[in-house]
Design a protein around this motif. Structure first.
Motif, PDB file in Angstrom:
ATOM      1  N   SER A   1       0.956  -1.575   0.355  1.00 55.95           N
ATOM      2  CA  SER A   1      -0.087   0.063   0.560  1.00 55.95           C
ATOM      3  C   SER A   1       1.232   1.018   0.226  1.00 55.95           C
ATOM      4  CB  SER A   1      -0.736   0.141   1.008  1.00 55.95           C
ATOM      5  OG  SER A   1      -2.134  -1.059   0.830  1.00 55.95           O
ATOM      6  N   TYR A   2       0.332   2.347   0.046  1.00 56.62           N
ATOM      7  CA  TYR A   2       0.781   3.965  -0.105  1.00 56.62           C
ATOM      8  C   TYR A   2       0.816   4.963   1.108  1.00 56.62           C
ATOM      9  CZ  TYR A   2       3.316   2.678  -4.815  1.00 56.62           C
ATOM     10  OH  TYR A   2       3.783   2.835  -5.949  1.00 56.62           O
ATOM     11  N   LEU A   3       1.691   5.478   1.140  1.00 55.22           N
ATOM     12  CA  LEU A   3       2.238   5.352   2.318  1.00 55.22           C
ATOM     13  C   LEU A   3       2.430   7.389   2.425  1.00 55.22           C
ATOM     14  CD1 LEU A   3       2.993   5.268   6.510  1.00 55.22           C
ATOM     15  CD2 LEU A   3       4.236   7.191   5.259  1.00 55.22           C
ATOM     16  N   TYR A   4       1.897   8.320   2.900  1.00 51.69           N
ATOM     17  CA  TYR A   4       2.192   9.772   2.611  1.00 51.69           C
ATOM     18  C   TYR A   4       2.048  10.373   3.968  1.00 51.69           C
ATOM     19  CZ  TYR A   4       0.409   8.312  -2.726  1.00 51.69           C
ATOM     20  OH  TYR A   4       0.234   8.034  -3.325  1.00 51.69           O
ATOM     21  N   ALA A   5       2.744  10.918   4.556  1.00 45.50           N
ATOM     22  CA  ALA A   5       3.261  11.681   5.369  1.00 45.50           C
ATOM     23  C   ALA A   5       3.513  12.985   5.214  1.00 45.50           C
ATOM     24  CB  ALA A   5       4.160  10.959   6.708  1.00 45.50           C
ATOM     25  N   ASP A   6       3.426  13.624   6.077  1.00 45.97           N
ATOM     26  CA  ASP A   6       4.068  15.430   5.725  1.00 45.97           C
ATOM     27  C   ASP A   6       3.198  15.924   7.507  1.00 45.97           C
ATOM     28  OD1 ASP A   6       0.776  16.353   6.286  1.00 45.97           O
ATOM     29  OD2 ASP A   6       1.304  16.869   4.072  1.00 45.97           O
ATOM     30  N   GLU A   7       3.482  17.412   7.619  1.00 45.74           N
ATOM     31  CA  GLU A   7       3.556  18.105   9.206  1.00 45.74           C
ATOM     32  C   GLU A   7       2.244  17.498   9.732  1.00 45.74           C
ATOM     33  OE1 GLU A   7       6.134  20.873   7.064  1.00 45.74           O
ATOM     34  OE2 GLU A   7       5.157  19.582   6.728  1.00 45.74           O
ATOM     35  N   ASP A   8       1.704  17.538   8.697  1.00 46.10           N
ATOM     36  CA  ASP A   8      -0.398  17.141   9.146  1.00 46.10           C
ATOM     37  C   ASP A   8      -0.608  15.990  10.015  1.00 46.10           C
ATOM     38  OD1 ASP A   8      -1.164  19.933   9.044  1.00 46.10           O
ATOM     39  OD2 ASP A   8      -1.632  19.725   7.088  1.00 46.10           O
ATOM     40  N   GLY A   9       0.192  14.670   9.421  1.00 48.05           N
ATOM     41  CA  GLY A   9       0.206  13.277   9.751  1.00 48.05           C
ATOM     42  C   GLY A   9       0.471  12.677   8.711  1.00 48.05           C
ATOM     43  N   ILE A  10      -0.425  11.312   8.682  1.00 40.15           N
ATOM     44  CA  ILE A  10       0.174   9.585   8.212  1.00 40.15           C
ATOM     45  C   ILE A  10      -1.643   9.136   7.289  1.00 40.15           C
ATOM     46  CG2 ILE A  10       1.182   7.826   7.683  1.00 40.15           C
ATOM     47  CD1 ILE A  10       2.116   8.451  10.566  1.00 40.15           C
ATOM     48  N   LEU A  11      -1.400   9.186   5.637  1.00 40.46           N
ATOM     49  CA  LEU A  11      -2.275   8.485   5.267  1.00 40.46           C
ATOM     50  C   LEU A  11      -1.794   7.414   4.765  1.00 40.46           C
ATOM     51  CD1 LEU A  11      -3.610  11.694   2.909  1.00 40.46           C
ATOM     52  CD2 LEU A  11      -4.185  10.928   5.821  1.00 40.46           C
ATOM     53  N   ILE A  12      -2.910   6.443   4.918  1.00 44.63           N
ATOM     54  CA  ILE A  12      -2.474   5.076   3.822  1.00 44.63           C
ATOM     55  C   ILE A  12      -3.538   5.389   2.774  1.00 44.63           C
ATOM     56  CG2 ILE A  12      -2.635   2.852   3.990  1.00 44.63           C
ATOM     57  CD1 ILE A  12      -0.561   4.319   6.636  1.00 44.63           C
ATOM     58  N   SER A  13      -3.324   4.797   2.022  1.00 39.80           N
ATOM     59  CA  SER A  13      -4.312   3.870   0.587  1.00 39.80           C
ATOM     60  C   SER A  13      -3.665   2.897  -0.056  1.00 39.80           C
ATOM     61  CB  SER A  13      -4.020   5.216  -0.571  1.00 39.80           C
ATOM     62  OG  SER A  13      -4.445   4.621  -1.728  1.00 39.80           O
ATOM     63  N   GLU A  14      -4.966   2.111  -0.647  1.00 41.19           N
ATOM     64  CA  GLU A  14      -4.649   0.907  -0.598  1.00 41.19           C
ATOM     65  C   GLU A  14      -3.265   1.242  -2.297  1.00 41.19           C
ATOM     66  OE1 GLU A  14      -7.588  -2.016  -1.712  1.00 41.19           O
ATOM     67  OE2 GLU A  14      -8.407  -1.236   0.556  1.00 41.19           O
ATOM     68  N   ASN A  15      -3.765   2.358  -3.105  1.00 40.58           N
ATOM     69  CA  ASN A  15      -2.945   2.124  -3.909  1.00 40.58           C
ATOM     70  C   ASN A  15      -2.320   3.739  -4.157  1.00 40.58           C
ATOM     71  OD1 ASN A  15      -4.414  -0.022  -5.428  1.00 40.58           O
ATOM     72  ND2 ASN A  15      -6.113   0.902  -5.626  1.00 40.58           N
ATOM     73  N   GLN A  16      -1.600   3.761  -5.183  1.00 41.90           N
ATOM     74  CA  GLN A  16      -0.274   5.655  -5.362  1.00 41.90           C
ATOM     75  C   GLN A  16      -1.778   5.950  -6.025  1.00 41.90           C
ATOM     76  OE1 GLN A  16       2.958   5.028  -7.911  1.00 41.90           O
ATOM     77  NE2 GLN A  16       3.270   6.987  -7.532  1.00 41.90           N
ATOM     78  N   LEU A  17      -1.685   7.344  -5.504  1.00 46.44           N
ATOM     79  CA  LEU A  17      -2.790   8.306  -5.811  1.00 46.44           C
ATOM     80  C   LEU A  17      -1.946   9.670  -6.617  1.00 46.44           C
ATOM     81  CD1 LEU A  17      -4.470   8.664  -2.584  1.00 46.44           C
ATOM     82  CD2 LEU A  17      -5.456   7.476  -4.345  1.00 46.44           C
ATOM     83  N   TYR A  18      -0.998   9.407  -6.620  1.00 46.83           N
ATOM     84  CA  TYR A  18      -0.310  10.555  -7.493  1.00 46.83           C
ATOM     85  C   TYR A  18       1.493   9.858  -7.465  1.00 46.83           C
ATOM     86  CZ  TYR A  18      -3.595  13.964  -4.461  1.00 46.83           C
ATOM     87  OH  TYR A  18      -4.629  14.884  -5.003  1.00 46.83           O
TER      88      TYR A  18
END
Length: 159
Positions: A142-159
């Protein structure tokens, strides 16, 4: 291209999970994203080092350390491996050490906190399995996106 978690939430709310805000940020890199690779350990960082040395460039290493704050699972030597291998970032459900040195390194790390005591070295744990903490499941691939606002998880790449 800079990807902001707030924008991802706005554009893809139905495709993401938001991790609980339980982490502190370390390292110079404040935002990162990439495919997830996991290890599950407890106060033992042998598999953490192995993963840092073997997972693909651009990956995010997610370490389920059981939430232990009694020993650090990573310090500046292991972060240096991640920097040299061009990993995207690291999330640790546990502690780091050498935080002043780590904060000067080109890596993004989310961890519960710091502890100066090093980990044990027994090689116990599991690799590349789904792990759950911070209210979400981290699935390998899965894909993880993180920055100063927090951490997100997505089953698929969004960008």
């Amino acid at each position: 291209m800079t990807i902001h978690t707030a924008d991802i939430c706005d554009d893809h709310f139905d495709k993401i999970k938001v991790a609980d805000s339980i982490f502190s940020q370390y390292g110079k890199k404040k935002a990162f994203h990439g495919p997830i690779y996991t290890v599950k350990v407890f106060e033992d960082n042998v598999l953490v080092k192995k993963a840092l040395e073997t997972i693909p460039e651009g990956s995010v290493l997610v370490v389920d350390g059981g939430g232990s704050r009694k020993r650090a699972l990573m310090g500046d030597n292991l972060v240096d491996i991640a920097v040299k291998r061009k990993l995207a970032g690291i999330v640790i459900y546990g502690c780091i050490r050498d935080s002043s040195q780590v904060n000067e390194m080109e890596m993004g790390i989310f961890a519960l906190g710091t502890n100066p005591l090093k980990s044990i070295k027994q090689g116990k744990g599991q690799e590349n399995i789904p792990v759950q903490f911070a209210g979400v499941s981290f699935e390998p691939g899965s894909y993880l996106y993180a920055d100063e606002d927090g951490i997100l998880i997505s089953e698929n790449q969004l960008y």
